[in-house]
Structure formats: structure tokens, C-alpha cells
Design an enzyme around this catalytic site. Structure first.
Site, PDB file in Angstrom:
ATOM      1  N   SER A   1       0.791  -1.238   0.000  1.00 20.96           N
ATOM      2  CA  SER A   1       0.000   0.000   0.000  1.00 20.96           C
ATOM      3  C   SER A   1       0.823   1.288   0.000  1.00 20.96           C
ATOM      4  O   SER A   1       0.251   2.368  -0.147  1.00 20.96           O
ATOM      5  CB  SER A   1      -0.932   0.022   1.204  1.00 20.96           C
ATOM      6  OG  SER A   1      -2.072  -0.717   0.885  1.00 20.96           O
TER       7      SER A   1
ATOM      8  N   TYR B   1      -3.236  -1.872 -10.447  1.00 17.37           N
ATOM      9  CA  TYR B   1      -3.192  -1.798  -8.977  1.00 17.37           C
ATOM     10  C   TYR B   1      -2.335  -2.929  -8.391  1.00 17.37           C
ATOM     11  O   TYR B   1      -1.464  -2.686  -7.543  1.00 17.37           O
ATOM     12  CB  TYR B   1      -4.618  -1.833  -8.410  1.00 17.37           C
ATOM     13  CG  TYR B   1      -4.635  -1.930  -6.910  1.00 17.37           C
ATOM     14  CD1 TYR B   1      -4.196  -0.872  -6.123  1.00 17.37           C
ATOM     15  CD2 TYR B   1      -5.045  -3.102  -6.273  1.00 17.37           C
ATOM     16  CE1 TYR B   1      -4.168  -0.974  -4.737  1.00 17.37           C
ATOM     17  CE2 TYR B   1      -5.036  -3.209  -4.892  1.00 17.37           C
ATOM     18  CZ  TYR B   1      -4.593  -2.146  -4.124  1.00 17.37           C
ATOM     19  OH  TYR B   1      -4.557  -2.245  -2.763  1.00 17.37           O
TER      20      TYR B   1
ATOM     21  N   TYR C   1      -4.601   3.585   7.737  1.00 17.76           N
ATOM     22  CA  TYR C   1      -5.857   2.840   7.813  1.00 17.76           C
ATOM     23  C   TYR C   1      -6.692   3.323   9.004  1.00 17.76           C
ATOM     24  O   TYR C   1      -6.785   4.511   9.272  1.00 17.76           O
ATOM     25  CB  TYR C   1      -5.597   1.320   7.928  1.00 17.76           C
ATOM     26  CG  TYR C   1      -4.635   0.769   6.931  1.00 17.76           C
ATOM     27  CD1 TYR C   1      -4.797   1.015   5.580  1.00 17.76           C
ATOM     28  CD2 TYR C   1      -3.560  -0.019   7.319  1.00 17.76           C
ATOM     29  CE1 TYR C   1      -3.927   0.486   4.643  1.00 17.76           C
ATOM     30  CE2 TYR C   1      -2.679  -0.555   6.391  1.00 17.76           C
ATOM     31  CZ  TYR C   1      -2.871  -0.290   5.063  1.00 17.76           C
ATOM     32  OH  TYR C   1      -2.002  -0.806   4.155  1.00 17.76           O
TER      33      TYR C   1
ATOM     34  N   VAL D   1       1.141  -3.798   3.854  1.00 15.11           N
ATOM     35  CA  VAL D   1       1.116  -5.109   4.511  1.00 15.11           C
ATOM     36  C   VAL D   1       2.370  -5.939   4.231  1.00 15.11           C
ATOM     37  O   VAL D   1       2.557  -6.992   4.829  1.00 15.11           O
ATOM     38  CB  VAL D   1      -0.153  -5.916   4.143  1.00 15.11           C
ATOM     39  CG1 VAL D   1      -1.407  -5.231   4.653  1.00 15.11           C
ATOM     40  CG2 VAL D   1      -0.232  -6.174   2.653  1.00 15.11           C
TER      41      VAL D   1
HETATM   42  N1  GLU Z   1      -2.135  -5.545  -2.206  1.00 17.24           N
HETATM   43  C1  GLU Z   1      -2.799  -5.346  -0.987  1.00 17.24           C
HETATM   44  C2  GLU Z   1      -4.292  -5.370  -1.200  1.00 17.24           C
HETATM   45  O1  GLU Z   1      -4.793  -4.620  -1.986  1.00 17.24           O
HETATM   46  C3  GLU Z   1      -2.352  -4.060  -0.373  1.00 17.24           C
HETATM   47  C4  GLU Z   1      -2.842  -3.950   0.990  1.00 17.24           C
HETATM   48  C5  GLU Z   1      -2.001  -3.098   1.896  1.00 17.24           C
HETATM   49  O2  GLU Z   1      -0.770  -3.038   1.837  1.00 17.24           O
HETATM   50  O3  GLU Z   1      -2.641  -2.491   2.741  1.00 17.24           O
HETATM   51  O4  GLU Z   1      -5.001  -6.129  -0.624  1.00 17.24           O
END
Ligand code: GLU
Length: 326
Positions: free
Chosen positions: A68, A193, A245, A263
């Protein structure tokens, strides 16, 4: 910067590293099988100043996927390409207070709440995806390479894993297609994405990228203007309010810096016009943020007086601290 100052910064990083190196709380992300392969105990810290000084400790060269942390940079690229009004038509800049992968849109306009959660980031990816899949991804990879100061690549295994398991993101994308937020090329937007999230970086790259934001879009070492000055403040503002978040409010309160976590275990924080910080430690808390990443940023912010509103202590700002150490 004098030798005394640089030694002092390196010692500070080493002390913070030593303080948290034995912390074992949290779990490595496992919802994408490839991410579960990360070594839980890896731990690196980097700090880059806007005058191009680089300081690192621990596993700072270990590569991992940006996840993210791609979101603020993709948001910046969308602002540069389409301008503020066109981007805001598709994505709000309101903290959602919800998890990164929440399936919800702002009820009145049906726009995603902000570009730092998956819905907003997928809407942004749809905007910057370009005419072909390779073209859009390459543009992103090249620009991020300029911010890092070295050539970067996509981790193909993580990209495959993201694509195979990304049904929740697919659901979010189709909801946004239904609401007219993204166009019908849904798979193309999701590929953009997923590829962005799968960019391979190390801790030092992330500190350089965040120092590039701190330095008005100019990479502090190569001196290249990577991002236009005009929209850097937009991105920092949204990182400040939405970057962590559903921990964003407490983060702003306790650390007080624009930041973004991923993450994959990375976290970046920006001290505007002064420096970029990054931490890599893949054990995450229940909200998906790196446990030691948060601990290190809290410690550095307190120790160096980095909180955006920390004006009460004389000599508390980093630059004053540097001057005093000369
Ligand atoms: N690729 C992850 C997703 O979209 C990224 C999530 C993250 O790092 O918060 O689920």
C-alpha cells in the site's frame, strides 16, 4: 553536515534499532500466499535527509513488496496527469476510519473515501492505467525508480499471487464500475493496482522516496525533479489524515507525521522539508501496520521532536537538533 552530526544520527538509529530488535509481536501477512514467505524477524531502518545524507541500520537492503505504500505515489501521479478537480471527482479525501480493504463508498457521491484505502487506490489505478497494461505499469515503475534513485522491478510471483487471490479487490472494483467511478476496463485497472503493490523495494529506497516528497518532489541525491511541486502538499495532507488505515487518527496524534504503511511490512514517514524515514519489519498488528515500524516512528518522532505540531520544546525540531549537534 559535520561528522559529529552524522555520527549522532547513525547512533540514534542504532539505539532505536537495538531497543526494538527483540520485539516479536504481530504476524506476517498471510492473505496473499507469497507475502507469508517473508522472514518475520527482518528489521531495517533508514533515514534520508533533504540534503542527501543516507543513514541505515539492520536489514535495510532486504527487498520486499511496497504494497500500500504505492498508494500516495500513484495518487500523486494521477494529480499530475489529471489535476485536482478531475481526481476529486473520482475519489474523496476523507478518512474512512475503516480497514484498508473495506467495501464501502461515500453514500452521497458513491466515491471511495480516500486514495489510501483499496477502493480509492483502485480508482486511481484506473485513471493512470494508460492505453496498454505494460505501458501504465512501466510508467509507474520508472517514476518510482527515479524517486528511489535506482532501477526498480515488479515481483512477478507476488503479482501472480495478488491476481489469483484478489477477489475482494475485484468486488470493490465492480462496485465502482456499477457506480460510474471507474470505466469498464476493470481487469486492466486491477492489473495496474496489483502491479503497483508488487513493486520490489528495500528500506533505503523507501526512505529516499519519502525524502523526495519531503524535498518538494526532488530526489535529494540525484537532484532530479521527480514529482512536480504543485501536488506534493495534497499527497502529504492525505497521508497525514488517512495513511495508517483505521489507526490514522491515533497515528496523527502520537507521531504527527504524514505516513503510509503497507502489509509487506514497510512504513514511510515524511518530515516536510527535512527528511524521510522508513522501517521494514514484516510482523503486522491487527490493523495491518508493522508493529516495529510504528514503534520506531514513535520513538524517532519523540526523540527528535518531529511531530508536526511539536513546537513547545525549544530546540525540538530536527534542524535545530542538527544545528545544536554541530
Ligand atoms: N495488495 C494489498 C491489497 O490490496 C495491499 C494492501 C495493503 O498493503 O494495505 O489487498
Amino acid at each position: 553536515m559535520t561528522t559529529t552530526t552524522t555520527t549522532h544520527i547513525q547512533e540514534t538509529l542504532q539505539n532505536v534499532y537495538d531497543k526494538f530488535k527483540d520485539v516479536r509481536d504481530g504476524e506476517v501477512a498471510s492473505y496473499i500466499p507469497e507475502l507469508a514467505k517473508a522472514k518475520p524477524d527482518d528489521f531495517g531502518i533508514s533515514l534520508t535527509t533533504v540534503d542527501g545524507q543516507v543513514f541505515s541500520v539492520g536489514d535495510f537492503e532486504k527487498e520486499f513488496t511496497i504494497q500500500s505504500i504505492c498508494k500516495p505515489f500513484a495518487f500523486l501521479m494521477a494529480l499530475e496527469e489529471f489535476g485536482r478537480d478531475a481526481v476529486l471527482e473520482k475519489v474523496c479525501v476523507e478518512p474512512s476510519g475503516d480497514a484498508f480493504n473495506s467495501i464501502e463508498l461515500e453514500p452521497k457521491t458513491m466515491r471511495p473515501f480516500n486514495p489510501m484505502i483499496n477502493a480509492g487506490a483502485i480508482a486511481i489505478a484506473s485513471m493512470i492505467k494508460k492505453s496498454s497494461r505494460d505501458c501504465g505499469v512501466q510508467y509507474f515503475v520508472d517514476k518510482m525508480g527515479l524517486a528511489a534513485g535506482r532501477k526498480l522491478d515488479i515481483d512477478q510471483a507476488v503479482l501472480v499471487s495478488e491476481t489469483e487471490t484478489g477477489n475482494r479487490n475485484r468486488a470493490i472494483a465492480y462496485l465502482m464500475l456499477n457506480c460510474g467511478i471507474i470505466d469498464a476496463a476493470v481487469d486492466h485497472a486491477l492489473h495496474q493496482y496489483f502491479a503497483q503493490c508488487s513493486l520490489k523495494v528495500n528500506c533505503q529506497d523507501l526512505a529516499m522516496m519519502s525524502a523526495t516528497l519531503a524535498n518538494m518532489g526532488i530526489n535529494p541525491v540525484t537532484k532530479q525533479q521527480v514529482f512536480g511541486l504543485e501536488y506534493v502538499k495534497d499527497v502529504l495532507a492525505v497521508m497525514f489524515t488517512c495513511g495508517l488505515y483505521d489507526y490514522a487518527g491515533e497515528w496523527a496524534y502520537r507521531v504527527g507525521l504524514p505516513a503510509k504503511s503497507g502489509v509487506g511490512g514497510g512504513i514511510v514517514a515524511v518530515v516536510n522539508r527535512q527528511l524521510g524515514i522508513s522501517v521494514y519489519s514484516p510482523r503486522l498488528d491487527a490493523k495491518g501496520n508493522s508493529v516495529r515500524g510504528i514503534a520506531v516512528c514513535k520513538e524517532l518522532a519523540a526523540h527528535l521532536g518531529l511531530h508536526a505540531f511539536d513546537f513547545t520544546n525549544v530546540g525540538s525540531s530536527f534542524m535545530e537538533w542538527l544545528t545544536a549537534a554541530k
